[in-house]
Design an enzyme around this catalytic site. Structure first.
Site, PDB file in Angstrom:
ATOM      1  N   GLU A  40       8.998  -7.274  -4.137  1.00 51.56           N
ATOM      2  CA  GLU A  40       8.219  -8.245  -3.388  1.00 51.56           C
ATOM      3  C   GLU A  40       7.786  -9.292  -4.416  1.00 51.56           C
ATOM      4  O   GLU A  40       7.225  -8.930  -5.460  1.00 51.56           O
ATOM      5  CB  GLU A  40       6.997  -7.525  -2.803  1.00 51.56           C
ATOM      6  CG  GLU A  40       6.312  -8.318  -1.748  1.00 51.56           C
ATOM      7  CD  GLU A  40       5.022  -7.654  -1.270  1.00 51.56           C
ATOM      8  OE1 GLU A  40       4.869  -6.426  -1.412  1.00 51.56           O
ATOM      9  OE2 GLU A  40       4.177  -8.399  -0.762  1.00 51.56           O
ATOM     10  N   ARG A 266       8.137   7.932  -9.072  1.00 49.82           N
ATOM     11  CA  ARG A 266       7.905   6.687  -9.788  1.00 49.82           C
ATOM     12  C   ARG A 266       7.575   6.982 -11.249  1.00 49.82           C
ATOM     13  O   ARG A 266       7.240   8.106 -11.607  1.00 49.82           O
ATOM     14  CB  ARG A 266       6.797   5.883  -9.139  1.00 49.82           C
ATOM     15  CG  ARG A 266       5.422   6.527  -9.167  1.00 49.82           C
ATOM     16  CD  ARG A 266       4.447   5.835  -8.242  1.00 49.82           C
ATOM     17  NE  ARG A 266       4.103   4.496  -8.682  1.00 49.82           N
ATOM     18  CZ  ARG A 266       4.403   3.389  -7.991  1.00 49.82           C
ATOM     19  NH1 ARG A 266       5.031   3.456  -6.853  1.00 49.82           N
ATOM     20  NH2 ARG A 266       4.036   2.219  -8.439  1.00 49.82           N
ATOM     21  N   LYS A 276       0.944  -3.957  -9.547  1.00 47.74           N
ATOM     22  CA  LYS A 276       0.886  -5.407  -9.686  1.00 47.74           C
ATOM     23  C   LYS A 276      -0.498  -5.936  -9.345  1.00 47.74           C
ATOM     24  O   LYS A 276      -0.978  -6.892  -9.936  1.00 47.74           O
ATOM     25  CB  LYS A 276       1.934  -6.054  -8.775  1.00 47.74           C
ATOM     26  CG  LYS A 276       3.312  -6.061  -9.402  1.00 47.74           C
ATOM     27  CD  LYS A 276       4.309  -6.799  -8.531  1.00 47.74           C
ATOM     28  CE  LYS A 276       4.792  -5.926  -7.413  1.00 47.74           C
ATOM     29  NZ  LYS A 276       5.907  -6.482  -6.645  1.00 47.74           N
TER      30      LYS A 276
HETATM   31  P1  ATP Z   1       3.349  -2.183  -7.443  1.00 46.66           P
HETATM   32  O1  ATP Z   1       2.781  -0.912  -6.904  1.00 46.66           O
HETATM   33  O2  ATP Z   1       3.303  -2.304  -8.915  1.00 46.66           O
HETATM   34  O3  ATP Z   1       2.816  -3.397  -6.767  1.00 46.66           O
HETATM   35  P2  ATP Z   1       5.529  -2.184  -5.741  1.00 46.66           P
HETATM   36  O4  ATP Z   1       6.214  -0.909  -5.441  1.00 46.66           O
HETATM   37  O5  ATP Z   1       4.625  -2.706  -4.708  1.00 46.66           O
HETATM   38  O6  ATP Z   1       4.871  -2.092  -7.134  1.00 46.66           O
HETATM   39  P3  ATP Z   1       7.804  -3.791  -5.311  1.00 46.66           P
HETATM   40  O7  ATP Z   1       8.020  -5.195  -5.697  1.00 46.66           O
HETATM   41  O8  ATP Z   1       7.688  -3.459  -3.882  1.00 46.66           O
HETATM   42  O9  ATP Z   1       6.523  -3.326  -6.086  1.00 46.66           O
HETATM   43  O10 ATP Z   1       8.864  -2.840  -6.019  1.00 46.66           O
HETATM   44  C1  ATP Z   1      10.235  -3.058  -6.059  1.00 46.66           C
HETATM   45  C2  ATP Z   1      10.914  -1.751  -6.319  1.00 46.66           C
HETATM   46  O11 ATP Z   1      10.467  -1.171  -7.539  1.00 46.66           O
HETATM   47  C3  ATP Z   1      10.603  -0.747  -5.221  1.00 46.66           C
HETATM   48  O12 ATP Z   1      11.814  -0.149  -4.820  1.00 46.66           O
HETATM   49  C4  ATP Z   1       9.690   0.237  -5.873  1.00 46.66           C
HETATM   50  O13 ATP Z   1       9.848   1.520  -5.325  1.00 46.66           O
HETATM   51  C5  ATP Z   1      10.097   0.170  -7.339  1.00 46.66           C
HETATM   52  N1  ATP Z   1       8.982   0.542  -8.207  1.00 46.66           N
HETATM   53  C6  ATP Z   1       7.760  -0.016  -8.256  1.00 46.66           C
HETATM   54  N2  ATP Z   1       6.967   0.622  -9.141  1.00 46.66           N
HETATM   55  C7  ATP Z   1       7.716   1.626  -9.671  1.00 46.66           C
HETATM   56  C8  ATP Z   1       7.472   2.652 -10.636  1.00 46.66           C
HETATM   57  N3  ATP Z   1       6.298   2.774 -11.251  1.00 46.66           N
HETATM   58  N4  ATP Z   1       8.480   3.495 -10.931  1.00 46.66           N
HETATM   59  C9  ATP Z   1       9.678   3.365 -10.339  1.00 46.66           C
HETATM   60  N5  ATP Z   1       9.982   2.432  -9.418  1.00 46.66           N
HETATM   61  C10 ATP Z   1       9.011   1.567  -9.083  1.00 46.66           C
HETATM   62 MG    MG Z   2       5.506  -2.713  -2.706  1.00 48.82          MG
END
Ligand code: ATP
Ligand code: MG
Length: 564
Positions: A40, A266, A276
């Protein structure tokens, strides 16, 4: 492109996701996998995203198949094109290439709208006028069933009319939503008539003012995967409970493609925060100097700190892919960086905390060039010359006036080897009269020991680094420590994670003395400053001939207790 041996099947056993894919290829279910990385665009990428990037793009590299780069841009109030650009830059820097496969969920807004109309026509979606708060209360809890909305049994015609009028911006934000009609008694809260469209009178960074209704993430995500023909939709464990909704949307709409969602654990890393939203708080509150502050575990921060992309990929391959939540110690990441830089970084000499040494028997005004290896284990990296003269700097820590027995460096009457130079022996100590501090030391050198050994066979126990005072350059050097003082700054929900910030996470040294060849260091170039660690010329604070160095990592694991 990445080095495929990092994750080649020969090198390590297949993780459970790669096993599933291999089986799907063996049985002919798929000819080749199609994966995607779906961020995102509401912030910069962090090391957790690197795990997902290496998994999705890694599978593509190994199978010579596509991996899509897709922006899941469904929330215009938090998203920006600047984030899109930074994410693209980071994925490329990590060594991956999506080729022609760059997509945006916002490109599918028309199709998603058509799908919503289909759901309404199937009697599977309705316009609800409960407020957000009422919807929450009606949803129930894990122990109590939900309650049906009074708007649930509207006719298809009424729903079509209202949804079209939502799209035409006739209603106020928050006054209506479109909900999937699933099951208010489901044990899974995500299945209790989830909201799939909301009114948001906000311009979108790609579609401008075209829309005032936006699809919700869960609904958008599964349909975008299906539209793109994704075979394996890989996501983190928190989406496990969303899988029934993912499948419900695709089954109900009978999409031609039904990707298989597979969840993995994760990445959690000690001494950092990885959301984020939290990273944004650090940036906006000026606790750090921007998203790319070298103390941050963002990809751009790590790049600026000097972490090589290859080390990040190796780290991701080493930690593997599993189904169980776990914590990885920061030292594992640092170890990968150290191993990488140990192979590739040229050596140089820099004195961080200088003490002047006057070599009494070396002629005034004379200097000479000594040959130094750029990498003692890799002769192909060549050599350079370093100037030597009567006055040099050594580290203050390499001299002790009253040294204990096991101190093998310099002390009164003691002899050490200067790296790539001569043996020197300390003959006198000069002190500042006012402070009593050591101001300089006097030594003699043995001209017979040029190159580091004595013809008479006498040995010295210590070798120290040094720079010639007249030739040295002075550059600021930044030393970084962990950004947080506790392993899990998020552990206690009653304490703000920012309370755990380390006030000493950045120390800038500005009296350092470096060998003159380092004036040519290019932004981003890494070196091992002998005995001091790995350093890289800052990417941003740079002027030709005047680099600023960031310490990437110490030589040893400074995170273990014995070193602290
Ligand atoms: P955050 O919680 O940091 O905001 P998010 O999951 O909301 O992260 P996205 O932009 O939606 O951020 O993530 C893109 C991809 O990265 C998704 O498929 C998510 O599952 C993966 N991802 C995010 N954080 C991790 C992590 N700590 N370990 C592995 N994969 C991750
Ligand atoms: Mg997300």
């Amino acid at each position: 492109m990445t080095d495929s041996t990092e994750n080649s099947p020969e090198a390590r056993p297949l993780d459970f996701i790669r096993q599933i894919i291999a089986e799907d290829l063996r049985t002919g279910k798929h000819q080749h996998p199609v994966t995607r990385f779906p961020p995102e665009p509401n912030g910069f990428l962090h090391i957790g995203h690197a795990k997902s990037i290496c998994l999705n793009f890694g599978i593509a590299v190994e199978n010579n198949s596509p991996c899509h780069m897709r922006f899941d841009d469904t929330n215009p109030s938090k998203e920006e094109s600047a984030y899109v650009e930074s994410i693209k830059k980071d994925v490329k820097w990590l060594g991956f290439d999506w080729g022609k496969n760059l997509f945006y969920a916002s490109d599918y807004f028309d199709r998603l709208y058509d799908y919503a109309i289909q759901l309404i026509k199937l009697g599977k979606a309705y316009v609800c006028e409960l407020s957000a708060e009422e919807i929450r209360i009606y949803r129930g809890t894990l122990t109590e069933p939900g309650k049906e909305s009074p708007y649930r049994d509207r006719t298809i015609e009424e729903n079509l009319d209202l949804f079209q009028r939502m799209k035409a911006c006739e209603f106020a934000e928050g006054s209506r939503v479109l909900r999937a009609k699933i099951d208010m008694n489901s044990p899974n809260l995500n299945m209790r008539d989830p909201v799939i469209y909301r009114i948001l009178k906000v311009a979108h960074h790609r579609t401008g003012d075209k829309w005032c209704i936006y699809p919700m993430y869960d609904y958008t995500h599964c349909l975008s995967d299906a539209i793109e023909g994704i075979t394996h939709s890989l996501c983190t464990l928190e989406f496990e409970d969303h899988r029934p909704l993912y499948d419900w949307c695709l089954d109900t709409l009978k999409t031609a493609c039904h990707p298989r969602q597979i969840e993995f654990a994760r990445l959690n890393l000690t001494y950092t925060v990885m959301s984020k939203r939290k990273i944004l708080q650090l940036v906006q509150g000026n606790y750090v100097a921007g998203w790319d502050d070298p103390r941050m575990l963002t990809i751009s921060g790590l790049r600026r700190r000097g972490y090589p992309a290859s080390a990040i990929r190796k780290f991701c391959a080493d930690i593997g892919i599993g189904k169980k939540e776990s914590w990885i110690d920061m030292s594992v990441l640092e170890g990968a960086v150290r191993d990488d830089l140990n192979e590739t970084a040229p050596r140089a000499m820099a004195v961080l905390n200088p003490l002047k040494v006057i070599i009494d028997n070396y002629p005034q005004g004379q200097s000479e060039e000594l040959e130094a290896q750029n990498h003692p284990q890799r002769p192909e990296m060549g050599s350079r010359t370093i100037p030597f003269s009567r006055e040099i700097y050594i580290e203050r820590e390499d001299f002790m006036e009253d040294p204990p027995k096991k101190f093998f460096r310099l002390g009164p009457g003691r002899e050490v080897r200067l790296r790539y130079g001569y043996f020197i022996r300390c003959v006198a100590v000069v002190k500042d009269v006012a402070t009593g501090e050591i101001a300089a030391i006097h030594c003699t050198y043995d001209p017979e020991t040029r190159g580091g050994s004595a013809p008479d066979g006498r040995k010295v126990k210590g070798t120290i680094h040094w720079v010639s005072a007249a030739h040295a350059i002075s550059c600021p050097i930044r030393l970084y420590d962990r950004l947080f003082l506790t392993e899990n700054p998020d552990a206690d929900k009653n304490v703000d994670f920012k309370e755990h910030l380390n006030p000493q996470s950045l120390t800038t040294l500005d009296t350092c003395m470096l060998e003159p060849s380092l004036s040519k260091a290019q932004p981003g170039e890494s070196f091992q400053f002998e005995r001091n660690g790995y350093f890289c010329a800052d990417l941003i604070d740079y002027q030709p001939g005047a680099p600023v160095f960031n310490r990437t990592v110490t030589l040893k694991d400074s995170w273990t207790k014995t070193d602290k």
